[in-house]
Design a protein around this motif. Structure first.
Motif, PDB file in Angstrom:
ATOM      1  N   GLN A  46       1.886   8.877  -6.348  1.00 13.63           N
ATOM      2  CA  GLN A  46       2.724  10.195  -6.227  1.00 13.63           C
ATOM      3  C   GLN A  46       3.439  10.377  -7.227  1.00 13.63           C
ATOM      4  N   ARG A  93       2.230   1.661  -3.520  1.00 13.16           N
ATOM      5  CA  ARG A  93       1.209   1.992  -4.538  1.00 13.16           C
ATOM      6  C   ARG A  93       1.060   3.711  -4.242  1.00 13.16           C
ATOM      7  N   GLU A  94       0.984   3.908  -3.006  1.00 17.98           N
ATOM      8  CA  GLU A  94       0.936   5.539  -2.717  1.00 17.98           C
ATOM      9  C   GLU A  94       2.071   6.076  -3.163  1.00 17.98           C
ATOM     10  N   GLU A 150       0.924  -1.492   0.046  1.00 17.34           N
ATOM     11  CA  GLU A 150      -0.189   0.196   0.001  1.00 17.34           C
ATOM     12  C   GLU A 150       0.913   1.245   0.014  1.00 17.34           C
TER      13      GLU A 150
END
Length: 111
Positions: free
Chosen positions: A22, A17-18, A14
């Motif tokens: 970004q 993914r962030e 996660e």
């Protein structure tokens, strides 16, 4: 313990993914800036070409007409237009340059 490892892996993914999202957003912003800059450059180049064509179209037309004309009479209207437009080339170039610098300043102060 296995559940903890799985949960840790999910949390890491996660976070990854962030970071990836970004990074993609940053790349999209950079691409948008480059496209905007490209458009500004194209407009400025078109303005320089337009100023050149405006200022030198009459002299070029005069040359073509004089080349194919049999008699040696001249057209006063074309001569007056040439005397007015040809010296304005520098003024139009300066106007385009200053307009572009004002646009750059406005973009820098808005950001």
């Amino acid at each position: 313990n296995a559940n903890d490892n799985v949960n840790d892996l999910l949390k890491e993914n996660e976070g990854g993914r962030e970071v990836a999202l970004q990074h993609l957003e940053e790349e999209e912003e950079q691409l948008a800036k480059l496209l905007s800059l490209r458009n500004v450059i194209l407009i400025q180049a078109s303005m320089y070409i337009g100023a050149f064509l405006l200022c030198y179209s009459i002299p070029i037309i005069n040359l073509i007409i004089d080349f194919y004309k049999k008699d040696s009479s001249s057209n006063d209207v074309r001569a007056i237009l040439r005397l007015i437009l040809q010296p304005l080339q520098g003024f139009f170039n300066a106007l385009i340059f200053v307009t572009n610098k004002a646009y750059d300043f406005k973009q820098a102060t808005d950001a």
